[in-house]
Design a protein around this motif. Structure first.
Motif, short mmCIF file in Angstrom:
data_model
loop_
_atom_site.label_atom_id
_atom_site.label_comp_id
_atom_site.label_asym_id
_atom_site.label_seq_id
_atom_site.Cartn_x
_atom_site.Cartn_y
_atom_site.Cartn_z
N ASP A 34 0.80 -1.23 0.00
CA ASP A 34 0.00 0.00 0.00
C ASP A 34 0.83 1.28 0.00
OD1 ASP A 34 0.69 -0.42 2.74
OD2 ASP A 34 -1.10 0.66 3.41
N THR A 35 1.74 1.44 0.96
CA THR A 35 2.52 2.68 0.99
C THR A 35 3.56 2.71 -0.14
OG1 THR A 35 4.09 1.77 2.60
CG2 THR A 35 2.20 3.01 3.47
N ASP A 73 -9.78 -3.50 -12.64
CA ASP A 73 -9.10 -4.05 -11.46
C ASP A 73 -8.93 -2.90 -10.47
OD1 ASP A 73 -7.44 -5.16 -9.55
OD2 ASP A 73 -5.86 -5.76 -10.95
N THR A 74 -9.50 -3.01 -9.28
CA THR A 74 -9.44 -1.92 -8.30
C THR A 74 -8.18 -1.96 -7.44
OG1 THR A 74 -10.76 -3.24 -6.76
CG2 THR A 74 -11.94 -1.67 -8.18
N THR A 75 -7.27 -2.90 -7.70
CA THR A 75 -6.02 -2.94 -6.95
C THR A 75 -5.27 -1.62 -7.11
OG1 THR A 75 -5.86 -5.31 -7.38
CG2 THR A 75 -3.88 -4.20 -6.58
N GLY A 76 -4.87 -1.03 -6.00
CA GLY A 76 -4.10 0.20 -6.05
C GLY A 76 -4.92 1.46 -6.23
N PRO A 106 -5.60 5.28 7.09
CA PRO A 106 -5.85 4.22 8.07
C PRO A 106 -5.86 2.82 7.47
CG PRO A 106 -7.31 6.07 8.47
CD PRO A 106 -6.62 6.35 7.16
N ASN A 107 -6.31 2.68 6.21
CA ASN A 107 -6.25 1.40 5.48
C ASN A 107 -6.50 0.23 6.41
OD1 ASN A 107 -6.07 -0.09 3.16
ND2 ASN A 107 -3.98 0.52 2.67
N ILE A 166 -1.78 -0.20 7.82
CA ILE A 166 -1.10 -1.48 7.61
C ILE A 166 0.32 -1.42 8.15
CG2 ILE A 166 -0.18 -3.05 5.83
CD1 ILE A 166 -2.71 -2.56 4.22
N THR A 167 1.00 -0.30 7.91
CA THR A 167 2.34 -0.13 8.48
C THR A 167 2.30 -0.35 9.98
OG1 THR A 167 2.82 1.55 6.80
CG2 THR A 167 4.30 1.44 8.69
N MET A 168 1.35 0.29 10.66
CA MET A 168 1.28 0.16 12.12
C MET A 168 0.88 -1.25 12.53
SD MET A 168 2.14 3.25 12.61
CE MET A 168 2.16 3.22 14.40
N ALA A 169 0.01 -1.89 11.76
CA ALA A 169 -0.52 -3.20 12.14
C ALA A 169 0.53 -4.29 12.14
CB ALA A 169 -1.68 -3.58 11.22
#
Length: 298
Positions: A29-30, A250-253, A163-164, A132-135
């Motif tokens: 994601d990031t 495709d909704t990825t990204g 927040p993802n 996701i980074t934090m998780a």
């Protein structure tokens, strides 16, 4: 010149588009946002990625891909014995689902060294981080990263936070809500997606999501609604920005590229509504093509 530092996990991506053979790539994601930021920002601005990789051949190839994309890798830590995470995308009628293998990912160690964190964020104009980074971090590592973000903010950096929300990555729902709210409280810009927020926090509508993050301390909130009107909240009040509907391949990204287009526009001096439209213009190109990282015109 503006320097942006994105923090998170780049993974090995195996995509299986409908009717096509599997494709191998690198995404996350990031990292996706950093990749599109590099294409949206002028050459004079810098985009760096802060993560950790292993000492294996795939990590070396991933590092080369980052450099080839124009993303700075000077603050990528190498962790002997670790490897990158991996995920597979399953796509059906334009929507995707994921299967992950990330338990031994080196990126889980990205915040283990406070001095390295401080050095990586020194001089940053913007710092981009996600839920996701934090998780994926241990509680101790989260505390170190939050402290580093707070120090960067005190030194003049703007924090952008998506927040993802991915509940399966968190220990429990209470920890998710607490850490996400604390991170948002440091942010100049929060970029939530309403469907995720409603499920995790019980928000009744996008305006409630925006108000909650503003109450936490966020200066500007931009609530994405899955291709519908975007709700914004800043010192000028609440706004709604409608954008042209797009039929996705495709909704990825999609959200990652939207964030990049919006953030690049803000860095360039655009107003909030114009920045939202710039984010939509990038994401609209991305969802018409298969894969997380695809060519775009800006």
């Amino acid at each position: 010149m503006v320097r942006v530092v994105a923090i998170g996990e780049c993974m090995v991506e195996i995509a299986r588009p409908e009717g096509a053979p599997p494709r191998l790539g690198f995404a996350g994601d990031t990292y996706n946002t950093a990749w599109y930021l590099r294409r949206c920002l002028p050459d004079g601005d810098a985009v760096d990625y802060l993560t950790a990789l292993g000492d294996d051949p795939v990590s070396e190839e991933m590092l080369g891909a980052m450099r080839a994309a124009g993303i700075g890798t000077g603050h990528v830590r190498r962790i002997p014995g670790r490897v990158p995470g991996l995920y597979m995308i399953h796509t059906e009628r334009g929507e995707r689902s994921f299967t992950y293998w990330r338990e031994t990912s080196a990126a889980r160690c990205l915040a283990d060294d406070p001095a390295a964190l401080a050095a990586a964020l020194e001089g940053a104009g913007w710092v981009y981080v996600s839920g996701i980074t934090m998780a994926i971090l241990s509680p101790e590592a989260r505390a170190r990263l939050l402290a580093a973000l707070g120090a960067a903010r005190a030194a003049g950096a703007c924090i952008a936070f998506d927040p993802n929300l991915r509940p399966r990555l968190w220990e429990d729902a209470g920890t998710l809500r607490r850490v996400v709210t604390e991170t948002a409280g440091l942010a100049a810009l929060v970029l939530p997606s309403f469907d995720d927020e409603a499920a995790a926090f019980g928000d009744a509508d996008p305006g409630a999501t925006a108000a909650r993050y503003a109450a936490a301390g966020a200066e500007v909130v931009v609530v994405k609604t899955g291709g519908g009107p975007v709700v914004t909240l800043d010192r000028g009040g609440r706004g709604t920005v409608g954008c042209e509907a797009v039929a996705p391949v495709d909704t990825t990204g999609a959200g990652d590229s939207f964030n990049a287009g919006l953030l690049a526009a803000l860095i360039g001096g655009a107003g909030l509504e114009a920045a939202v439209r710039a984010g939509h213009a990038v994401a609209a190109q991305v969802v018409r093509q298969p894969g997380a990282l695809v060519p775009v015109t800006v």
